[in-house]
Enzyme design. Structure first.
Site, mmCIF file in Angstrom:
data_model
loop_
_atom_site.group_PDB
_atom_site.id
_atom_site.type_symbol
_atom_site.label_atom_id
_atom_site.label_comp_id
_atom_site.label_asym_id
_atom_site.label_seq_id
_atom_site.Cartn_x
_atom_site.Cartn_y
_atom_site.Cartn_z
ATOM 1 N N TYR A 225 -17.918 41.377 -20.362
ATOM 2 C CA TYR A 225 -17.918 40.833 -18.537
ATOM 3 C C TYR A 225 -16.578 40.357 -18.029
ATOM 4 C CZ TYR A 225 -19.876 38.722 -14.632
ATOM 5 O OH TYR A 225 -20.422 37.891 -13.897
ATOM 6 N N ASP B 76 -22.143 37.527 -27.770
ATOM 7 C CA ASP B 76 -23.285 37.676 -26.801
ATOM 8 C C ASP B 76 -23.931 38.964 -26.411
ATOM 9 O OD1 ASP B 76 -23.825 38.143 -23.927
ATOM 10 O OD2 ASP B 76 -21.997 37.257 -23.055
ATOM 11 N N ARG C 240 -31.718 15.185 -17.031
ATOM 12 C CA ARG C 240 -30.686 16.143 -17.601
ATOM 13 C C ARG C 240 -30.417 15.524 -18.645
ATOM 14 N NH1 ARG C 240 -26.499 13.096 -17.946
ATOM 15 N NH2 ARG C 240 -27.146 11.914 -15.849
HETATM 16 O O1 P1T Z 1 -23.988 35.722 -14.492
HETATM 17 P P1 P1T Z 1 -24.137 34.439 -15.631
HETATM 18 O O2 P1T Z 1 -26.024 34.318 -16.159
HETATM 19 O O3 P1T Z 1 -23.040 33.460 -15.672
HETATM 20 O O4 P1T Z 1 -24.273 35.749 -16.933
HETATM 21 C C1 P1T Z 1 -22.888 36.099 -17.362
HETATM 22 C C2 P1T Z 1 -22.961 37.015 -18.378
HETATM 23 C C3 P1T Z 1 -22.132 36.429 -19.596
HETATM 24 N N1 P1T Z 1 -22.613 38.110 -20.951
HETATM 25 C C4 P1T Z 1 -23.300 39.226 -20.157
HETATM 26 C C5 P1T Z 1 -22.854 39.987 -21.633
HETATM 27 C C6 P1T Z 1 -23.162 38.814 -18.706
HETATM 28 O O5 P1T Z 1 -23.257 40.845 -18.380
HETATM 29 C C7 P1T Z 1 -22.952 38.321 -17.828
HETATM 30 C C8 P1T Z 1 -23.509 38.250 -16.066
HETATM 31 N N2 P1T Z 1 -22.964 40.177 -15.709
HETATM 32 C C9 P1T Z 1 -22.981 40.405 -14.237
HETATM 33 C C10 P1T Z 1 -23.399 39.823 -14.028
HETATM 34 C C11 P1T Z 1 -23.454 42.279 -14.535
HETATM 35 O O6 P1T Z 1 -23.748 42.467 -13.160
HETATM 36 O O7 P1T Z 1 -22.272 42.730 -15.218
#
Ligand code: P1T
Length: 386
Positions: free
Chosen positions: A103, A176, A50
């Site tokens: 998102y 992001d 971890r």
């Molecule tokens: O799904 P995850 O790995 O936890 O990531 C979240 C996330 C964060 N930022 C952006 C811009 C994202 O598009 C996402 C996840 N998005 C999708 C699952 C989607 O279909 O848009």
């Protein structure tokens, strides 16, 4: 070292010393713990997986290099990376100024977890409007949270201009960068403090690993993030670390092909009589096309569009497509299609969606690297029947 070379070699240098096997590919260190000869001397610094693991360390080195960052940290998902960031750098009462198109899961995390349960304030503004951003900064503002291009409307904000305003007031800027990957955009080079990815998407690129990462240059922030990563435990597994190491090797060629395909498809859609709106940063009709040309080194593989048809017909169009899978997520080699209002952004209330211009029948297409003629032919047959 240039991008493509870093993407293949960084973090995966073979160990040719005594005791090493010269593996050309990083081993998957599945071990949970590390034995030592002396009680107080961890072997090569490793204690427990971890806190640190050689496969994850190799990936973190690669990820930092790809984004011209000093440090990177890898997490169990994109949302785990976001959670780790907020837990490390904010406290109740602090304010986050965020782009209003994000998102859906990010907004859910902000509103339903950190606002409702932990007393952090969030406000959402159109980050394309710099004056509005300035006016929305409060004395409690600690963080500006950007996504550019946004998910799913592909709005683009000026990272450099926002970073300048933020640095005057010592506000941390997070970008992001999931939609473009470091191949097309490097937010830290533009003045952002932290770049974030859902590695689930382009970084891994094959729709077979969920993960997330943060990249940054500030050592104090890095130490706080690293402490929280160990304390909270949302780490990326050794196997997924290996998967992303493998995925990044082809990131450059994949991104080029995603972009080439997306450009052709967006041009095809823009000319089609049954399409009313196409959003793709590479089209001159995109409102921030000029900013995109300056800030990004490519336009990416994501397209959003609207049909001249009601929602039920839009759904039938999507269901008629042969190659794109109807699925959430993006950034894989296979094309994926979805209706954000019903899928990825359903957790955002309808009135909030309407405010940012996210209509119920917007279609989001993650353009894969299949043969583009097949993809266009497929779109054509599905549109013919609308
Ligand atoms: O799904 P995850 O790995 O936890 O990531 C979240 C996330 C964060 N930022 C952006 C811009 C994202 O598009 C996402 C996840 N998005 C999708 C699952 C989607 O279909 O848009």
């Amino acid at each position: 070292m240039k991008f493509e070379t870093k993407a293949i070699h960084l973090g995966e240098e073979p160990n040719l010393e005594a005791g090493g096997y010269g593996d050309a590919v990083m081993a998957i260190h599945l071990t949970t713990t590390f034995a030592r000869k002396q009680v107080d001397v961890p072997t090569q610094g490793y204690e427990y997986s971890r806190s640190g693991n050689p496969t994850r360390d190799a990936l973190e080195k690669r990820l930092a290099g790809l984004e011209n960052a000093k440090f990177a940290l890898a997490f169990a998902s994109g949302l785990a990376a976001e959670t780790n960031l907020i837990l490390s750098l904010l406290k109740p009462g602090d304010h986050v100024l965020a782009f209003d198109d994000l998102y859906g899961g990010t907004r859910r995390l902000f509103n339903r977890v950190f606002r409702e349960r932990f007393g952090i304030q969030f406000s959402y503004v159109d980050a394309r409007n710099i004056e509005m951003m300035k006016l929305s900064i409060k004395k409690e503002t600690k963080l500006i949270w950007l996504e550019t291009p946004t998910n799913p409307l592909l709005k683009i904000c000026d990272i450099q201009a926002i970073a300048e305003i933020a640095s005057e007031k010592q506000i941390i800027v997070v970008v992001d960068n999931t939609f473009l990957s470091p191949y097309f955009q490097k937010p830290l080079d533009l003045g952002a403090d932290i770049s974030l990815h859902s590695t689930t998407k382009y970084m891994n690129g094959h729709s077979d690993s969920v993960g997330g990462c943060l990249m940054l240059n500030n050592q104090t922030f890095y130490e706080k993030l690293k402490f929280t990563q160990n304390a909270v435990g949302a780490i990326l597994s050794p196997f997924d670390s290996y998967m992303i190491l493998r995925g990044t090797k082809t990131l450059a060629i994949r991104m080029k092909q995603h972009e080439a395909n997306a450009l052709k498809i967006s041009q095809f859609l823009e000319k089609h009589s049954k399409i009313t709106k196409v959003i793709y940063p590479g089209l001159e009709s995109h409102p921030e096309h000029h900013l995109a040309t300056r800030q990004m080194s490519g336009f990416g593989g994501m397209i959003s569009f609207e049909l001249n048809a009601p929602l039920n017909e839009t759904k039938q169009f999507v269901e008629r497509l042969k190659y794109p899978l109807i699925a959430e997520s993006l950034g894989g080699v296979e094309s994926l299609v979805e209706i954000p209002a019903l899928m990825t952004h359903a957790s955002i209330p309808k009135e909030e969606r309407a405010k940012i211009g996210l209509s119920d029948n917007l279609v989001r297409l993650s353009v894969g690297i299949e043969n583009v003629e097949d993809l266009i032919e497929d779109l054509e047959q599905a549109l013919d029947k609308v």
